[in-house]
Design a protein around this motif. Structure first.
Motif, PDB file in Angstrom:
ATOM      1  N   THR A 154       4.876 -15.595 -14.569  1.00 38.17           N
ATOM      2  CA  THR A 154       4.550 -15.025 -13.248  1.00 38.17           C
ATOM      3  C   THR A 154       5.512 -13.958 -13.165  1.00 38.17           C
ATOM      4  N   LEU A 155       6.944 -14.332 -13.497  1.00 40.28           N
ATOM      5  CA  LEU A 155       7.972 -13.430 -13.103  1.00 40.28           C
ATOM      6  C   LEU A 155       7.921 -12.160 -13.997  1.00 40.28           C
ATOM      7  N   MET A 156       7.625 -12.342 -15.367  1.00 41.62           N
ATOM      8  CA  MET A 156       7.356 -11.322 -16.343  1.00 41.62           C
ATOM      9  C   MET A 156       6.613 -10.436 -15.966  1.00 41.62           C
ATOM     10  N   ALA A 157       5.177 -11.007 -15.217  1.00 46.51           N
ATOM     11  CA  ALA A 157       3.950 -10.256 -15.124  1.00 46.51           C
ATOM     12  C   ALA A 157       4.138  -9.404 -13.941  1.00 46.51           C
ATOM     13  N   PHE A 158       4.941  -9.783 -12.863  1.00 47.32           N
ATOM     14  CA  PHE A 158       5.097  -8.974 -11.760  1.00 47.32           C
ATOM     15  C   PHE A 158       6.056  -8.033 -12.205  1.00 47.32           C
ATOM     16  N   ALA A 159       7.278  -8.410 -12.838  1.00 44.86           N
ATOM     17  CA  ALA A 159       8.116  -7.326 -13.128  1.00 44.86           C
ATOM     18  C   ALA A 159       7.493  -6.090 -13.699  1.00 44.86           C
ATOM     19  N   GLU A 160       6.763  -6.492 -14.818  1.00 42.39           N
ATOM     20  CA  GLU A 160       5.935  -5.480 -15.645  1.00 42.39           C
ATOM     21  C   GLU A 160       5.214  -4.471 -14.772  1.00 42.39           C
ATOM     22  N   TYR A 161       4.635  -4.895 -13.600  1.00 41.73           N
ATOM     23  CA  TYR A 161       3.904  -3.976 -12.646  1.00 41.73           C
ATOM     24  C   TYR A 161       4.469  -3.754 -11.375  1.00 41.73           C
ATOM     25  N   GLY A 162       5.903  -4.119 -11.523  1.00 38.15           N
ATOM     26  CA  GLY A 162       6.775  -3.420 -10.535  1.00 38.15           C
ATOM     27  C   GLY A 162       6.188  -4.159  -8.995  1.00 38.15           C
ATOM     28  N   GLN A 163       5.853  -5.286  -9.119  1.00 40.91           N
ATOM     29  CA  GLN A 163       5.383  -6.085  -7.689  1.00 40.91           C
ATOM     30  C   GLN A 163       6.433  -7.023  -7.222  1.00 40.91           C
TER      31      GLN A 163
END
Length: 468
Positions: free
Chosen positions: A212-221
């Motif tokens: 989750t952390l990496m997905a949100f970071a990837e999309y700037g959320q």
């Protein structure tokens, strides 16, 4: 509100330095291979699943993390600006049970979830939704995306669902991005969704949180990188040691987020408390819980990051004095700590186990009280009212003065459900308790609820994600 300093700057620096030493010499277990690989590329020492973080990497990552950013809502009036000063309330999250005076405590279902979303949509002081209760009658395979769908259907405020895989996190971001033009339209431009990846204390992150952390970071959320260290059980019994462990865990998550995408918005999220040393269970109504909130607020400001603090939380299981004094202690402390994102603003009881419809109303009153105290008083020629005092003079009255009519709505807090009638009036009204008044209030609010605009095309687009 003036922030209360639980520790002096020298001691705060000692906590920070201990956290850096923990990261550099003890390390953090990270079970998600992509996270370990990325951190190794950025200079971390990886031994199997243990990651050691050099001091320089932590310090550089903190410099990359912004101090201010905006969370975008479907309704632009509901956009939330996070910075180091302003306070914003979010609804409760994570309970598997709900309670009300009519039906008692019971496993939460979809109907309960929707009704709670409707209530919090109608409360101006609550600006964001978490997952107020689990929809236990919804297929777990789609439950987290159902949270996004049902929240967006019945509210136009931003939200923070649970997510357990990279693909699920990306799918939830895509759903929240639909009103803004889709995934690519919001990527690194418009944060439209929140996440709270949580550590496994002590000093561990599992696959779910890291994905989750990496997905949100990837999309700037925006993400609330969170740790709930429990003094005496999952961290040292001493509060300084507990906070040092908790802080190290959060810093590790911040480093990873910045390695994925420099400039990723992060809210420092610490929710630690202590174990009841008689039972070894978590307690959230203790003074130690409140003290840790104060220290966590100081650490977040030390790092120039917005901070999350827990709000009106309690261990009490019923409407007794304990429910009131613990909830007010924690909510007031959250404001005193300089909390910018106050999670569990209302409704939580029984140590996160249950969200109550009536307590949601009571805690909304507490929010209003605390917000009024936070606002303070304005001192100027108009508010000092010397000319009015001179005109009325000794033994006069101010009730019928024009100055009173002009200012009474802003000068005083008007109660939401509190009773300030005299005894005779209260008896004539049926001698209702605050819980009974709260019961009437939430039912009336549901009757008066108005659904925000939810276009058919948005409905159709979101429903595509609900196929198992």
């Amino acid at each position: 509100m003036q922030r209360y300093q639980a520790v002096d700057p020298t001691d705060l620096t000692k906590i920070h330095e201990t956290s850096l030493k923990i990261l550099e010499e003890v390390g953090v277990i990270m079970t998600y291979e992509p996270a370990c690989e990325l951190l190794a590329k950025h200079g971390a020492k990886v031994d199997g699943k243990k990651v050691l973080f050099p001091r320089k990497l932590v310090e550089e990552s903190l410099k990359l993390t912004p101090s201010s950013f905006t969370l975008y809502a479907r309704n632009p009036d509901g956009n939330v600006l996070f910075n180091l000063e302003d306070t914003h309330y979010c609804g409760p999250g994570g309970s598997c049970f709900v309670a009300d005076l009519d039906h008692g405590r019971r496993p939460s279902k979809k109907e309960d979830f929707i009704n709670l979303i409707k209530l919090y949509q109608s409360m101006d002081l609550i600006e964001m939704h978490h997952v107020p209760c689990e929809m236990t009658d919804v297929d777990p395979a789609i439950r987290n995306k159902a949270v996004v769908y049902e929240t967006m259907k019945y509210s136009d405020k931003p939200l923070m669902p649970f997510m357990f895989t990279y693909e699920e996190a990306k799918g939830c971001i895509e759903m929240a991005a639909a009103p803004f033009g889709g995934l690519e339209a919001v990527k690194n431009k418009k944060p439209v969704l929140l996440a709270d990846p949580c550590t496994v204390t002590p000093l561990c992150y599992d696959d779910k949180s890291l994905a989750t952390l990496m997905a949100f970071a990837e999309y700037g959320q925006i993400q609330l990188i969170n740790s709930l260290a429990m003094a005496g059980a999952t961290a040292p019994v001493t509060l300084a040691g507990n906070v040092a462990v908790q802080n190290a865990e959060i810093l590790a998550g911040i480093v990873l987020a910045q390695c994925v995408n420099p400039g990723t918005p992060v809210i420092y999220s610490a929710s630690g408390s202590n174990a009841n040393m008689r039972t070894c269970s978590l307690t959230i109504g203790s003074p130690e819980c409140a003290l840790m909130s104060l220290i966590n607020g100081q650490l977040a400001k030390f790092y120039h990051l917005p901070c999350r603090i827990s709000g009106a939380i309690t261990d009490s299981k019923c409407f007794d004095p304990q429910l009131g004094y613990e909830s007010m202690m924690n909510l007031m402390t959250a404001e005193m700590a300089g909390g910018n994102f106050i999670l569990h603003g209302g409704g939580i009881m029984a140590t996160y186990d249950t969200v109550s419809f009536e307590k949601s109303m009571i805690d909304y009153e507490l929010m209003g009280l605390v917000r009024r105290i936070h606002r303070g008083i304005e001192v100027n020629e108009e508010t000092l009212a010397y000319d009015v005092i001179k005109e009325v003079g000794p033994r006069g009255q101010f009730l019928t003065e024009e100055h009173t009519y002009e200012h009474f709505r802003d000068a005083h807090y008007l109660p939401f459900i509190s009773d300030s009638l005299n005894v005779a009036q209260w008896e004539a009204g049926g001698k209702k308790t605050v819980a009974e008044r709260a019961n009437e209030k939430w039912k009336k609010m549901l009757e008066e609820y108005v659904q925000p605009d939810f276009p058919a095309e948005l409905d159709a687009e979101l429903r595509k994600h609900l196929i198992p």
